[in-house]
Design a protein around this motif. Structure first.
Motif, PDB file in Angstrom:
ATOM      1  N   VAL A  78      39.253  36.526  31.252  1.00 15.15           N
ATOM      2  CA  VAL A  78      38.059  37.286  31.626  1.00 15.15           C
ATOM      3  C   VAL A  78      38.387  38.354  32.661  1.00 15.15           C
ATOM      4  O   VAL A  78      38.123  39.542  32.468  1.00 15.15           O
ATOM      5  N   ARG A  79      38.977  37.938  33.805  1.00 19.87           N
ATOM      6  CA  ARG A  79      39.231  38.902  34.877  1.00 19.87           C
ATOM      7  C   ARG A  79      40.284  39.925  34.466  1.00 19.87           C
ATOM      8  O   ARG A  79      40.154  41.122  34.754  1.00 19.87           O
ATOM      9  N   SER A  80      41.329  39.476  33.779  1.00 20.23           N
ATOM     10  CA  SER A  80      42.383  40.423  33.396  1.00 20.23           C
ATOM     11  C   SER A  80      41.868  41.436  32.377  1.00 20.23           C
ATOM     12  O   SER A  80      42.228  42.621  32.421  1.00 20.23           O
ATOM     13  N   THR A  81      40.995  40.981  31.454  1.00 18.38           N
ATOM     14  CA  THR A  81      40.416  41.913  30.478  1.00 18.38           C
ATOM     15  C   THR A  81      39.492  42.899  31.167  1.00 18.38           C
ATOM     16  O   THR A  81      39.526  44.111  30.882  1.00 18.38           O
ATOM     17  N   TYR A  82      38.675  42.408  32.076  1.00 19.64           N
ATOM     18  CA  TYR A  82      37.791  43.284  32.847  1.00 19.64           C
ATOM     19  C   TYR A  82      38.595  44.335  33.617  1.00 19.64           C
ATOM     20  O   TYR A  82      38.295  45.536  33.564  1.00 19.64           O
ATOM     21  N   ASP A  83      39.604  43.885  34.331  1.00 23.93           N
ATOM     22  CA  ASP A  83      40.415  44.814  35.138  1.00 23.93           C
ATOM     23  C   ASP A  83      41.121  45.846  34.262  1.00 23.93           C
ATOM     24  O   ASP A  83      41.224  47.026  34.632  1.00 23.93           O
ATOM     25  N   ARG A  84      41.597  45.397  33.108  1.00 22.78           N
ATOM     26  CA  ARG A  84      42.294  46.330  32.216  1.00 22.78           C
ATOM     27  C   ARG A  84      41.348  47.424  31.723  1.00 22.78           C
ATOM     28  O   ARG A  84      41.692  48.615  31.739  1.00 22.78           O
ATOM     29  N   ILE A  85      40.134  47.038  31.312  1.00 18.65           N
ATOM     30  CA  ILE A  85      39.178  48.018  30.810  1.00 18.65           C
ATOM     31  C   ILE A  85      38.736  48.966  31.918  1.00 18.65           C
ATOM     32  O   ILE A  85      38.665  50.187  31.730  1.00 18.65           O
ATOM     33  N   MET A  86      38.468  48.414  33.093  1.00 24.36           N
ATOM     34  CA  MET A  86      37.998  49.248  34.199  1.00 24.36           C
ATOM     35  C   MET A  86      39.063  50.223  34.692  1.00 24.36           C
ATOM     36  O   MET A  86      38.737  51.265  35.270  1.00 24.36           O
ATOM     37  N   SER A  87      40.331  49.889  34.469  1.00 25.15           N
ATOM     38  CA  SER A  87      41.411  50.752  34.966  1.00 25.15           C
ATOM     39  C   SER A  87      41.904  51.762  33.934  1.00 25.15           C
ATOM     40  O   SER A  87      42.790  52.567  34.238  1.00 25.15           O
ATOM     41  N   LEU A  88      41.341  51.743  32.742  1.00 25.44           N
ATOM     42  CA  LEU A  88      41.771  52.709  31.737  1.00 25.44           C
ATOM     43  C   LEU A  88      41.498  54.131  32.213  1.00 25.44           C
ATOM     44  O   LEU A  88      40.436  54.409  32.784  1.00 25.44           O
ATOM     45  N   PRO A  89      42.422  55.059  31.978  1.00 28.35           N
ATOM     46  CA  PRO A  89      42.142  56.454  32.313  1.00 28.35           C
ATOM     47  C   PRO A  89      40.992  56.985  31.471  1.00 28.35           C
ATOM     48  O   PRO A  89      40.728  56.483  30.366  1.00 28.35           O
ATOM     49  N   GLU A  90      40.314  57.986  31.980  1.00 28.49           N
ATOM     50  CA  GLU A  90      39.106  58.485  31.334  1.00 28.49           C
ATOM     51  C   GLU A  90      39.338  58.902  29.886  1.00 28.49           C
ATOM     52  O   GLU A  90      38.483  58.682  29.024  1.00 28.49           O
ATOM     53  N   ASP A  91      40.508  59.467  29.607  1.00 27.74           N
ATOM     54  CA  ASP A  91      40.751  59.956  28.249  1.00 27.74           C
ATOM     55  C   ASP A  91      41.076  58.838  27.261  1.00 27.74           C
ATOM     56  O   ASP A  91      41.266  59.092  26.070  1.00 27.74           O
ATOM     57  N   GLN A  92      41.115  57.564  27.739  1.00 28.53           N
ATOM     58  CA  GLN A  92      41.355  56.428  26.862  1.00 28.53           C
ATOM     59  C   GLN A  92      40.221  55.406  26.880  1.00 28.53           C
ATOM     60  O   GLN A  92      40.305  54.380  26.210  1.00 28.53           O
ATOM     61  N   SER A  93      39.152  55.697  27.597  1.00 24.11           N
ATOM     62  CA  SER A  93      38.125  54.695  27.864  1.00 24.11           C
ATOM     63  C   SER A  93      36.816  55.012  27.143  1.00 24.11           C
ATOM     64  O   SER A  93      36.153  56.012  27.430  1.00 24.11           O
ATOM     65  N   ASP A  94      36.415  54.134  26.220  1.00 22.90           N
ATOM     66  CA  ASP A  94      35.082  54.242  25.620  1.00 22.90           C
ATOM     67  C   ASP A  94      34.015  54.131  26.705  1.00 22.90           C
ATOM     68  O   ASP A  94      32.986  54.818  26.663  1.00 22.90           O
ATOM     69  N   ASN A  95      34.236  53.229  27.665  1.00 22.37           N
ATOM     70  CA  ASN A  95      33.238  52.972  28.693  1.00 22.37           C
ATOM     71  C   ASN A  95      33.010  54.194  29.568  1.00 22.37           C
ATOM     72  O   ASN A  95      31.864  54.572  29.857  1.00 22.37           O
ATOM     73  N   GLN A  96      34.077  54.852  29.997  1.00 18.99           N
ATOM     74  CA  GLN A  96      33.925  56.042  30.819  1.00 18.99           C
ATOM     75  C   GLN A  96      33.273  57.178  30.037  1.00 18.99           C
ATOM     76  O   GLN A  96      32.467  57.943  30.574  1.00 18.99           O
ATOM     77  N   GLN A  97      33.604  57.276  28.752  1.00 17.68           N
ATOM     78  CA  GLN A  97      32.967  58.275  27.892  1.00 17.68           C
ATOM     79  C   GLN A  97      31.462  58.016  27.820  1.00 17.68           C
ATOM     80  O   GLN A  97      30.643  58.940  27.909  1.00 17.68           O
ATOM     81  N   ARG A  98      31.097  56.762  27.663  1.00 18.31           N
ATOM     82  CA  ARG A  98      29.687  56.376  27.570  1.00 18.31           C
ATOM     83  C   ARG A  98      28.943  56.703  28.861  1.00 18.31           C
ATOM     84  O   ARG A  98      27.841  57.278  28.837  1.00 18.31           O
ATOM     85  N   VAL A  99      29.524  56.334  29.988  1.00 13.17           N
ATOM     86  CA  VAL A  99      28.889  56.566  31.282  1.00 13.17           C
ATOM     87  C   VAL A  99      28.683  58.059  31.529  1.00 13.17           C
ATOM     88  O   VAL A  99      27.603  58.496  31.960  1.00 13.17           O
ATOM     89  N   ALA A 100      29.704  58.858  31.233  1.00 13.94           N
ATOM     90  CA  ALA A 100      29.598  60.303  31.445  1.00 13.94           C
ATOM     91  C   ALA A 100      28.515  60.906  30.550  1.00 13.94           C
ATOM     92  O   ALA A 100      27.724  61.768  30.984  1.00 13.94           O
ATOM     93  N   PHE A 101      28.454  60.459  29.304  1.00 15.74           N
ATOM     94  CA  PHE A 101      27.475  60.980  28.355  1.00 15.74           C
ATOM     95  C   PHE A 101      26.055  60.649  28.813  1.00 15.74           C
ATOM     96  O   PHE A 101      25.159  61.517  28.797  1.00 15.74           O
ATOM     97  N   ILE A 102      25.832  59.401  29.228  1.00 17.36           N
ATOM     98  CA  ILE A 102      24.498  58.995  29.669  1.00 17.36           C
ATOM     99  C   ILE A 102      24.084  59.746  30.929  1.00 17.36           C
ATOM    100  O   ILE A 102      22.941  60.234  31.035  1.00 17.36           O
ATOM    101  N   ASN A 103      24.979  59.849  31.882  1.00 19.56           N
ATOM    102  CA  ASN A 103      24.635  60.543  33.124  1.00 19.56           C
ATOM    103  C   ASN A 103      24.340  62.020  32.885  1.00 19.56           C
ATOM    104  O   ASN A 103      23.439  62.590  33.512  1.00 19.56           O
ATOM    105  N   GLU A 104      25.064  62.634  31.981  1.00 16.93           N
ATOM    106  CA  GLU A 104      24.803  64.035  31.662  1.00 16.93           C
ATOM    107  C   GLU A 104      23.429  64.181  31.003  1.00 16.93           C
ATOM    108  O   GLU A 104      22.647  65.082  31.360  1.00 16.93           O
ATOM    109  N   TYR A 105      23.116  63.295  30.068  1.00 17.07           N
ATOM    110  CA  TYR A 105      21.819  63.360  29.400  1.00 17.07           C
ATOM    111  C   TYR A 105      20.691  63.087  30.394  1.00 17.07           C
ATOM    112  O   TYR A 105      19.650  63.753  30.376  1.00 17.07           O
TER     113      TYR A 105
END
Length: 272
Positions: A78-105
């Motif tokens: 659980v923790r290692s998967t969470y840390d891995r996803i949270m540390s992905l660079p922006e150009d590799q992260s679905d999550n960061q893409q999602r957050v940026a898109f929502i905040n822009e909208y």
């Protein structure tokens, strides 16, 4: 095993009764979580009317999200998967893409409104954690108590351990998100419809669903059609889901996420 009979029921989205056979699986395809359900036999069918995609089988998925899904998907990672996803660079992260898109909208359509988020089916809570970092007050809701505890202790957001359809929620939120959630439930229309009860009058719903229509052009063995998904969507069936649930579609598009997932995404409002 012999092939299952074609679905006899009408499509839950468009009411069509013509179905196209796409594939049959007698064992989990590569990458699918082994949920220990046996005998394993399922077929993928698409609606000839609206393109909605369903998994057709006799296996019982009703109990997997209370314990088995978390155990089989994350185990002691659980923790290692969470840390891995949270540390992905922006150009590799679905999550960061999602957050940026929502905040822009949000900035374009809700300037000045309080930013309160309810994330339904939060899982590892990487999405509310990243939204918190951009200034949102976030609440994660998940049926597994371990997911809720992880959200509080690690993601540092408020959390509720409950089935959303049964939860007693007195608060209302300016944004409600369901990221790859409705494909996991047998009655997505009712679940999305209940979101109106926890949404501010002028709030937004952010909805992501697997794009089965696009994924089938690749292969029906893709994750968009894995066993734990009751269905996958087309542009038409997602639009119909939104309307049947009592919402108005503000925005709808499709994309190939950085992870390679075929995805449909939309912003919804209450009808005026």
């Amino acid at each position: 095993m012999t092939r299952l009979n074609p679905p006899c029921e009408a499509c839950e989205m468009c009411g069509g009764i013509e179905w196209n056979f796409e594939a049959r699986f007698t064992e989990p395809p590569k990458g699918e979580t082994d949920l220990g359900l046996a005998p394993y036999c399922r077929e993928v069918w698409s609606c000839g009317g609206c393109g909605h995609v369903i998994n057709h089988h006799d296996m019982d998925l009703s109990k997997i999200y209370s314990k088995k899904y978390w155990d089989q998907t994350y185990a002691d990672r659980v923790r290692s998967t969470y840390d891995r996803i949270m540390s992905l660079p922006e150009d590799q992260s679905d999550n960061q893409q999602r957050v940026a898109f929502i905040n822009e909208y949000w900035a374009l359509h809700h300037t000045g409104q309080a930013r309160t988020l309810l994330d339904i089916g939060a899982g590892l809570a990487v999405f509310p954690a990243a939204m918190r970092e951009t200034g949102w007050t976030c609440t994660a809701l998940d049926p597994d108590p371990r997911a809720a505890e992880h959200a509080r202790q690690v993601a540092q957001v408020d959390a509720i351990a409950a089935d959303f359809m049964e939860a007693d929620l007195s608060r209302k939120f300016s944004l409600v998100s369901l990221n790859k959630v409705l494909e996991h439930v047998p009655d997505p229309v009712s679940m999305l419809g209940r979101v109106r009860e926890v949404l501010h009058q002028d709030g937004l719903v952010y909805l992501e669903l697997p794009d089965g229509e696009a994924a089938l052009k690749d292969t029906p063995a893709r994750q968009e059609m894995f066993l734990e998904h009751y269905c996958a969507y087309s542009m038409a069936s997602m639009a119909l889901l939104i309307l049947k649930s009592g919402f108005r579609c503000d925005y709808l598009d499709r994309l190939r996420q950085r992870s390679g997932k075929y995805t449909l995404r939309a912003f919804l409002r209450r009808p005026q």
